[in-house]
Enzyme design. Structure first.
Site, PDB file in Angstrom:
ATOM      1  N   LYS A 195     -17.299  47.486  -3.710  1.00 25.15           N
ATOM      2  CA  LYS A 195     -16.701  48.828  -3.684  1.00 25.15           C
ATOM      3  C   LYS A 195     -17.160  49.660  -4.870  1.00 25.15           C
ATOM      4  CE  LYS A 195     -12.412  47.059  -1.605  1.00 25.15           C
ATOM      5  NZ  LYS A 195     -12.434  47.202  -0.154  1.00 25.15           N
ATOM      6  N   ASP A 247      -4.569  44.747  -9.299  1.00 26.21           N
ATOM      7  CA  ASP A 247      -5.581  44.816  -8.245  1.00 26.21           C
ATOM      8  C   ASP A 247      -6.390  46.083  -8.503  1.00 26.21           C
ATOM      9  OD1 ASP A 247      -7.021  45.438  -6.002  1.00 26.21           O
ATOM     10  OD2 ASP A 247      -5.351  45.273  -4.599  1.00 26.21           O
ATOM     11  N   CYS A 250      -4.575  47.014   5.885  1.00 24.04           N
ATOM     12  CA  CYS A 250      -4.016  45.840   5.183  1.00 24.04           C
ATOM     13  C   CYS A 250      -2.796  46.216   4.352  1.00 24.04           C
ATOM     14  CB  CYS A 250      -5.070  45.145   4.314  1.00 24.04           C
ATOM     15  SG  CYS A 250      -6.344  44.338   5.276  1.00 24.04           S
ATOM     16  N   GLN A 264      -9.766  49.418  -5.878  1.00 24.45           N
ATOM     17  CA  GLN A 264     -10.052  50.826  -5.578  1.00 24.45           C
ATOM     18  C   GLN A 264     -10.309  51.653  -6.839  1.00 24.45           C
ATOM     19  OE1 GLN A 264     -10.658  51.871  -2.652  1.00 24.45           O
ATOM     20  NE2 GLN A 264      -9.920  50.106  -1.514  1.00 24.45           N
ATOM     21  N   HIS A 311      -1.883  45.912  -1.117  1.00 27.51           N
ATOM     22  CA  HIS A 311      -2.794  45.439  -0.085  1.00 27.51           C
ATOM     23  C   HIS A 311      -2.426  43.978   0.207  1.00 27.51           C
ATOM     24  CE1 HIS A 311      -6.692  44.031   1.513  1.00 27.51           C
ATOM     25  NE2 HIS A 311      -7.008  45.295   1.723  1.00 27.51           N
TER      26      HIS A 311
END
Lengths: 410, 150
Positions: free
Chosen positions: A226, A200, A367, A203, A122
């Site tokens: 999220k 990261d 993104c 998600q 991303h």
């Protein structure tokens, strides 16, 4: 096992009609809806306990400080960090990664060093590294993605993960492909060449169990919004030994042990990295999100979301001309999203038409511009799932897509 | 939400499916690029200006049906026109997509009146026009729909 049919009742935003149809919210990878208990935690905090944290000697400030530091401990437990001091509150994943890149990268990277990323990152795990590369003279290098099946090309890992690599940053679950990366293996391989690892986790965090010590990463970044949490709060997990050796990245109140006119001394982590009044109210609400997700069971959530992705992938694959991205569910387990494209109908037209049927989707490059270019796509349409989504909603989606394809074929 | 058939008129679908003047123009003496960063829509406009008139025009790029159809229709509208005439046609088009009021004498561009009910799509409809006007001004810099332009 949670009763998935009643989970929907916990989320007030789901109970509305959009364009005359019951809302089908499939934009969870962008942001998830919030359960009532999280909304209540936030409003109760403002109604009863609100006061600035730290250094406060009055009752409300002590309550507020206890709640804020309690949330830090709760989150440390949520990801199995070794200590609460390893949890730094930020605005979200993006700020967390910028913190690592600027502070750790600024102090440790130099010309000749290599920052290794993957092609599926991303922009939030890409642009901060471009900035620090420019500042330090370090070079960027990429581990390729194999193609539409959206896997990291592990056969080429040895060739790119060389001793010049000082940091290897990669996503846990791809936001545009749905691929779950083998993060434990990637961390072990990085360790062998002496590179630190930055994951990261945006998600992944709300969708599966995450144990940072079992994974063996040095840093793990995620956002509250999220994971059934509120916006504006996120976390950077860092190994304490690394955090304690890192310089501050923002200066201000709360992060100093002593200030003189010409120089100052810093507090240890985590305060060193939390200059100014922290976002304590949203942090407290994030603690409630952890409780909510653990009550459902994150292993159960992973099964639920992965199963929805599998059903969606299979049902969508029957649509004429569809190009599905990411690994086939028969190949490996997927994260809870599906991303797809049609040659003749643009993603934004699909999203506009689906909205008419009450379905919230996202279309575009997500993104992931460099990855989209590599795959020869201008963008995709993405349906992303969470604890409250149902197989019936996938049927609504498929029906809507059939109508859209017919309209544009007409 | 207004009915989508107001937005996706037959004229728009037709231009999206069978774009006019699509492709690179090898003889172009003016080129400009337009983009719409949030959507990722892209549009290049190629012009061959002879004297004060647009002798030839083409476009290429990618984006939603609204942006592609609008760029296609734009090329048919401003071919053979002067810069001042093209500017005037853009103003008329801009009025149509922002007010939803299509003057009766204008035919195909009137199909874009439905865009006004979808404010997020106005920038899609105007992308090709911005690129064309920039090309006419001899400004090859990106026309972006996300600053002062709309």
């Amino acid at each position: 096992m949670p009763s998935w049919s009643t989970v929907r009742d916990d989320f007030p935003a789901l109970h509305q009609k959009v364009n005359g149809h019951p809302l089908v919210y499939l934009d969870n990878a962008a942001t998830a809806q919030k359960p009532q208990v999280v909304i209540d935690t936030l409003s109760h905090f403002y109604e009863r306990d609100n006061s600035n944290v730290h250094r406060g000697l009055h009752a409300l400030s002590m309550r507020s400080t206890d709640a804020y530091e309690g949330a830090r401990s709760r989150i440390a437990k949520f990801i199995n960090a070794a200590a609460p001091e390893e949890i730094i509150f930020t605005r979200g994943t993006t700020e967390s990664i910028n913190l690592v890149a600027a502070s750790w990268g600024g102090a440790n990277l130099k010309a000749g060093d290599v920052i290794l990323l993957t092609e599926m990152e991303h922009h939030s795990n890409l642009v901060p590294w471009q900035l620090i590369a420019k500042r330090t003279g370090a070079k960027l290098r990429y581990l390729p993605v194999t193609g539409d099946d959206g896997l990291l090309d592990l056969a080429r890992l040895d060739r790119v993960l060389t001793p010049e690599v000082k940091v290897f940053a990669f996503t846990h679950i791809s936001n545009s492909l749905g691929t779950i990366n083998p993060v434990t293996e990637l961390c072990a391989r990085a360790k062998k060449v002496g590179a630190i690892t930055v994951i990261d986790g945006a998600q992944a965090i709300g969708h599966m169990p995450v144990d940072v010590r079992a994974v063996g990463c040095d840093f793990y970044a995620f956002s509250g919004h999220k994971m059934a949490g509120v916006t504006g709060i996120g976390v950077l997990y860092g190994r304490r030994a690394l955090l304690d050796a890192m310089p501050p990245w923002q200066g201000g109140g709360g992060m100093i042990s002593n200030v003189d006119f010409f120089e100052s001394r810093w507090k240890p982590t985590p305060e060193r990295f939390e200059a100014g009044t922290p976002n304590f109210a949203d942090a407290v609400a994030l603690g409630a999100s952890c409780d909510y997700l653990d009550a459902l069971g994150r292993d159960q959530i992973q099964k639920h979301d992965g199963e929805l992705a599998r059903v969606a992938y299979e049902k969508l694959s029957t649509l004429p001309g569809i190009r599905l991205l990411g690994p086939a569910p028969s190949q490996q387990e997927r994260g809870g999203l599906v991303s797809f494209a049609f040659a003749d109908v643009h993603a934004h037209d699909i999203v506009t038409f689906a909205d008419e049927d009450g379905i919230a989707l996202r279309g575009g490059h997500h993104c992931n511009q460099p990855l989209m270019r590599k795959l020869g796509l201008t963008g995709t349409t993405r349906a992303s799932f969470y604890v409250y989504n149902t197989p019936e909603e996938i049927d609504v989606l498929v029906k809507s897509l059939q109508r859209i394809l017919k309209f544009f074929a007409g | 939400m207004s009915d989508l058939s107001d937005l996706y008129q037959q004229v728009i679908l037709d231009h999206n499916k069978r774009p006019r003047n699509r492709g690179r123009l090898p003889t172009a003496n003016r080129v400009a690029h337009g983009d719409n960063p949030t959507c990722g829509d892209q549009c290049n406009v190629y012009l061959r200006v002879e004297g004060d008139r647009i002798a030839e025009i083409s476009f290429d790029g990618s984006g939603c049906a609204i942006s592609q159809a609008s760029a296609s229709l734009m090329t048919t509208q401003i071919k053979g026109k002067t810069a001042a005439e093209a500017e005037k046609l853009y103003q008329e088009f801009h009025n149509i997509v922002t007010t939803g009021k299509a003057p009766e004498e204008i035919s195909d561009v009137g199909a874009f009146a439905g865009v006004h009910a979808f404010p997020a799509r106005i920038k899609c409809a105007t992308l090709g026009w911005h690129a064309a006007l920039n090309a006419l001004k001899g400004d090859p810099a990106s026309a972006t729909t996300e600053s002062h332009l709309d």
